[in-house]
Design an enzyme around this catalytic site. Structure first.
Site, short mmCIF file in Angstrom:
data_model
loop_
_atom_site.label_atom_id
_atom_site.label_comp_id
_atom_site.label_asym_id
_atom_site.label_seq_id
_atom_site.Cartn_x
_atom_site.Cartn_y
_atom_site.Cartn_z
N ASN A 108 -13.05 -2.98 2.26
CA ASN A 108 -13.99 -1.86 2.38
C ASN A 108 -14.99 -1.93 1.23
O ASN A 108 -14.65 -2.36 0.12
CB ASN A 108 -13.24 -0.53 2.34
N ASP A 127 0.85 -1.18 0.00
CA ASP A 127 0.00 0.00 0.00
C ASP A 127 0.89 1.24 0.00
O ASP A 127 1.88 1.32 0.74
CB ASP A 127 -0.92 0.00 1.23
N ILE A 128 0.53 2.22 -0.82
CA ILE A 128 1.33 3.45 -0.97
C ILE A 128 1.26 4.32 0.29
O ILE A 128 2.15 5.14 0.52
CB ILE A 128 0.86 4.22 -2.22
N GLY A 155 -15.08 3.80 3.71
CA GLY A 155 -13.81 4.43 3.36
C GLY A 155 -13.23 3.91 2.06
O GLY A 155 -12.07 4.21 1.74
N GLN A 156 -14.00 3.12 1.29
CA GLN A 156 -13.47 2.64 0.01
C GLN A 156 -13.15 3.82 -0.91
O GLN A 156 -14.00 4.70 -1.11
CB GLN A 156 -14.45 1.69 -0.69
N HIS A 189 -10.27 -5.19 -3.32
CA HIS A 189 -8.96 -5.56 -2.80
C HIS A 189 -9.07 -5.95 -1.34
O HIS A 189 -9.87 -5.38 -0.60
CB HIS A 189 -7.94 -4.43 -2.98
N LEU A 190 -8.24 -6.89 -0.96
CA LEU A 190 -8.16 -7.34 0.42
C LEU A 190 -6.94 -6.68 1.06
O LEU A 190 -5.82 -6.85 0.58
CB LEU A 190 -8.01 -8.87 0.44
N HIS A 191 -7.18 -5.89 2.12
CA HIS A 191 -6.06 -5.30 2.87
C HIS A 191 -5.52 -6.36 3.83
O HIS A 191 -6.29 -7.05 4.50
CB HIS A 191 -6.54 -4.13 3.74
P1 AMP Z 1 -9.68 1.47 0.07
O1 AMP Z 1 -9.75 2.76 0.82
O2 AMP Z 1 -10.14 0.27 0.83
O3 AMP Z 1 -10.33 1.60 -1.29
O4 AMP Z 1 -8.15 1.20 -0.16
C1 AMP Z 1 -7.42 1.78 -1.18
C2 AMP Z 1 -5.98 1.67 -0.77
O5 AMP Z 1 -5.20 1.81 -1.94
C3 AMP Z 1 -5.56 2.77 0.20
O6 AMP Z 1 -5.05 2.17 1.38
C4 AMP Z 1 -4.49 3.53 -0.58
O7 AMP Z 1 -3.42 3.97 0.23
C5 AMP Z 1 -4.04 2.51 -1.61
N1 AMP Z 1 -3.54 3.04 -2.86
C6 AMP Z 1 -4.08 4.02 -3.63
N2 AMP Z 1 -3.33 4.23 -4.72
C7 AMP Z 1 -2.29 3.35 -4.64
C8 AMP Z 1 -1.16 3.08 -5.46
N3 AMP Z 1 -0.92 3.76 -6.59
N4 AMP Z 1 -0.30 2.12 -5.06
C9 AMP Z 1 -0.49 1.45 -3.92
N5 AMP Z 1 -1.54 1.65 -3.11
C10 AMP Z 1 -2.43 2.60 -3.46
#
Ligand code: AMP
Ligand code: ZN
Length: 113
Positions: free
Chosen positions: A86, A29-30, A92-93, A99-101
């Protein structure tokens, strides 16, 4: 389609890749919320959990098996970790490609914020 995760999967954008197989692409995750914060992303573009179809059941099971493998590899399996998906704005999506965190490496709080 203007999907940031599809672009990472196709190589059009760079991500810090952790693992890849025929079904999933996994990257850091970024904006990490824990010492380990990894996203396990199906290569198939599915916007949200609500868009899952009957045929996606094996795919979703595979996401959790990959989480199991990576949690062990990162040394957080026995300590404990959290997986979450999410769905829609109040969760908070922010990225509408399911995607699975996988979060770990610190004490988690409950209830989540
Ligand atoms: P969500 O809020 O569940 O939709 O999660 C999206 C996640 O994607 C967040 O934790 C962001 O930090 C992550 N994210 C967004 N853009 C990128 C990217 N370019 N590379 C890696 N992670 C990202
Ligand atoms: Zn996508």
């Amino acid at each position: 389609m203007d999907c940031i995760f599809c672009k990472i999967i196709s190589g059009e954008r760079t991500g810090r890749k952790v693992y890849e197989d025929e079904l999933v692409y996994v990257f850091e995750d970024i904006n990490p919320q824990a010492p380990v914060h990894i996203l396990i992303v199906p290569k198939k573009h599915i916007p949200t959990l609500l868009d899952l179809k009957e045929e996606d059941k094996p795919l979703m099971g595979h996401l959790y098996m990959v989480a199991n493998m990576i949690a062990r590899e990162r040394g957080i399996a026995d300590r404990g970790f959290r997986t979450l998906i999410n769905c829609n704005p109040e969760s908070g999506q922010t990225v509408y490609h399911i995607h699975l965190h996988l979060l770990g490496g610190r004490m988690m709080h409950w209830p989540p914020g």
